[in-house]
Enzyme design. Structure first.
Site, PDB file in Angstrom:
ATOM      1  N   HIS A  23       0.839  -1.211   0.000  1.00 51.11           N
ATOM      2  CA  HIS A  23       0.000   0.000   0.000  1.00 51.11           C
ATOM      3  C   HIS A  23       0.871   1.258   0.000  1.00 51.11           C
ATOM      4  O   HIS A  23       0.546   2.247  -0.642  1.00 51.11           O
ATOM      5  CB  HIS A  23      -0.931   0.003   1.221  1.00 51.11           C
ATOM      6  CG  HIS A  23      -1.948  -1.101   1.182  1.00 51.11           C
ATOM      7  ND1 HIS A  23      -3.299  -0.869   1.114  1.00 51.11           N
ATOM      8  CD2 HIS A  23      -1.796  -2.453   1.166  1.00 51.11           C
ATOM      9  CE1 HIS A  23      -3.942  -2.034   1.077  1.00 51.11           C
ATOM     10  NE2 HIS A  23      -3.054  -3.010   1.112  1.00 51.11           N
ATOM     11  N   ASP A 134      -6.513   5.201   2.406  1.00 54.09           N
ATOM     12  CA  ASP A 134      -6.616   3.775   2.116  1.00 54.09           C
ATOM     13  C   ASP A 134      -8.000   3.215   2.469  1.00 54.09           C
ATOM     14  O   ASP A 134      -8.637   3.665   3.419  1.00 54.09           O
ATOM     15  CB  ASP A 134      -5.554   3.042   2.936  1.00 54.09           C
ATOM     16  CG  ASP A 134      -5.179   1.723   2.313  1.00 54.09           C
ATOM     17  OD1 ASP A 134      -4.132   1.671   1.645  1.00 54.09           O
ATOM     18  OD2 ASP A 134      -5.949   0.749   2.474  1.00 54.09           O
TER      19      ASP A 134
END
Ligand code: UDP
Length: 485
Positions: A23, A134
């Site tokens: 990520h 996120d």
């Protein structure tokens, strides 16, 4: 928008990645991309994760002295939150015991809500134009609402898997099959995609991770849209499907990895490589085009020795050149997974990297001819951008969906024969014969050539997508215009 227009409002975008390499890496690429298009980027992270970002950011600033990119650090007191000390990244989990790992993983996901107050205050004082946070931070939508900052979601995956997950959630076809390994077609999803129950994420339980994922979905519905690391030509039907039925506010701006142009930037992605990058490329220079298979399973998956032994034997039996990345945790001190004498026997033919590989540099080298991947989305897209046929070996998360895109839609890969989600690779062993066969299938023969031809065409489309006038370039333009006004 343009960075040279002094009267133009400079868009300020805050990025907030989940704390895992899969990520953090694409988020940094995304922040750099936004900068290169005239925005100012700030990445929020924790003290230890900031160390991952510092060097590449410094390098980017040196290369682009006029661009504005910064890190902002939030507190994450692991011990107070009931986590082991310094456990600020999924990569820092040390336990391999399944139950302990499940417990700590859930605790880690839930602990991130500790950021909420800090985020509210930060947004209130900085007043950015938008926040790209996120998917695993569901509380971010509400936090952003307080200061009326639009919150965008970054999943880190592509349209295909988002659509597949949506259709399965809506129709629950897995409840109508006689056994967990009985194949079924995903209802509504274009392309008659075949999958089984044991390959999908069935997170519908009301507790633990299931409840958390419900929060994730709810927060997405209330968000201002999603930013997708993909490009239209890769999955046009699924991009259309997504915007029609799932979320019409979606912008695709990928592949993000291609923002890294020079050797240094590519070498600096993620961790410090466990091999001298230049030596590695020199080694590849000595090999014929498309003759090397690269094997890596990303930053999280780990193996039992039994599985590593099968990979080693399969690679050796295939007789091909290879670069095999074995994670440090897996390699261990004693290296009981390495067949005796294998490294000597394959000297000159094979390279084992224990730890972290400069993946993008390797994939892009002309000697690399195939990629054995666990189908993490970043890896798949990096393989696509490099024009490589792939051996798909999904393990968990949404990786089986990504596999179906590669094998059933793009037809640029073959499956190694992994049939279900596993927690530790080795709970379900893939044999050396399967490894050998799959590696050969993507490197030699007519089928391999067909796959390579299709893969190379896709790589050209990836390049065109990010160039001026390309589909991702244009979608990012639309995004910048919308959030500047
Ligand atoms: N990666 C790398 N070297 C390694 C292992 C991973 O550069 O030895 C990078 C890879 O290029 C990708 C990311 O780490 O950008 C892994 O993300 P992915 O989505 O493929 O898998 P995950 O690690 O999230 O399972």
């Amino acid at each position: 928008m343009s960075s040279n227009n002094p009267h133009h409002h400079k868009l300020h975008v805050i990025f907030f990645p989940f704390m895992a390499y899969g990520h953090i890496i694409p988020t940094l690429d995304m922040a750099k991309l936004f900068c290169s298009r005239g925005a100012r980027s700030t990445i929020i992270t924790t003290p230890l994760n900031s160390k991952i970002l510092q060097k590449p950011i410094e390098l980017f600033k040196n290369l682009n002295p006029t661009l504005e990119i910064d890190i902002h650090i939030f507190d994450f007191p692991c011990v107070d939150l009931g986590l082991p000390e310094g456990c600020e990244n999924v990569d820092f989990f040390t336990t391999k015991n399944n139950e302990d790992r499940d417990y700590i993983t859930l605790k880690f996901f839930l602990s991130t809500s500790f950021f909420k107050d800090q985020l509210e205050k930060f947004l209130e004082t900085t007043r950015p134009d938008c926040l790209i946070a996120d998917m695993f931070f569901p509380w971010a939508t509400e936090a952003a609402e307080k200061s009326r900052v639009p919150r965008l979601v970054f999943h880190g995956t592509g349209y295909f898997s988002l659509c597949a997950g949506y259709c399965i959630k809506a129709h629950k076809p897995q409840n109508r099959v006689a056994s967990s390994c009985e194949p079924f077609v995903i209802p509504d999803l274009p392309g008659d995609i075949v999958i089984t129950q044991e390959q999908i994420i069935d997170g519908d339980n009301e507790s633990g991770m299931g409840k958390f994922m419900m929060d994730v979905r709810e927060s997405e519905v209330k968000s201002s849209g999603v930013v997708v690391n993909s490009f239209y030509e890769l999955e046009p039907e699924y991009a259309d499907f997504y915007k029609r039925f799932v979320n019409k506010r979606a912008w695709h701006i990928g592949p993000l990895s291609v923002i890294n142009r020079g050797f240094e930037e590519k070498a600096e992605r993620g961790k410090k490589a466990s091999v001298d990058e230049a030596e590695c490329l020199k080694w590849l220079d000595s090999k014929k085009p498309d003759s090397v298979i690269y094997i890596s399973f990303g930053s999280v998956a780990f193996f039992k020795n039994e599985q590593l032994i099968e990979i080693a034997a399969g690679l050796e039996a295939s007789g091909t050149n290879f670069i095999w990345v074995v994670r440090k945790d897996d390699a261990g001190e004693k290296e009981e997974w390495l067949p005796e004498g294998m490294e000597e026997r394959t000297k000159g033919k094979g390279m084992i990297i224990r730890g972290w590989a400069p993946q993008v540099l390797i994939l892009e080298h002309q000697a690399t001819g195939g990629f054995v991947t666990h189908c993490g989305w970043n890896s798949v897209l990096e393989g696509v951008a490099a024009g490589l046929p792939m051996v798909t070996w999904p393990i968990g998360a949404e990786q089986f969906y990504n596999e179906k895109l590669v094998t059933q839609v793009l037809r640029t890969g073959v499956s190694v024969g992994a049939t279900k989600h596993v927690k530790v690779m080795g709970d379900f062993i893939i044999s050396r014969e399967n490894v050998e066969k799959a590696v050969r299938e993507v490197l030699v023969g007519e089928e391999a050539e067909e796959m390579r031809r299709r893969a190379k065409k896709m790589a050209e489309m990836a390049k065109a997508a990010v160039e001026e006038g390309g589909s991702s370039f244009n979608d990012l333009n639309k995004f910048l215009e919308e959030f500047s006004s």
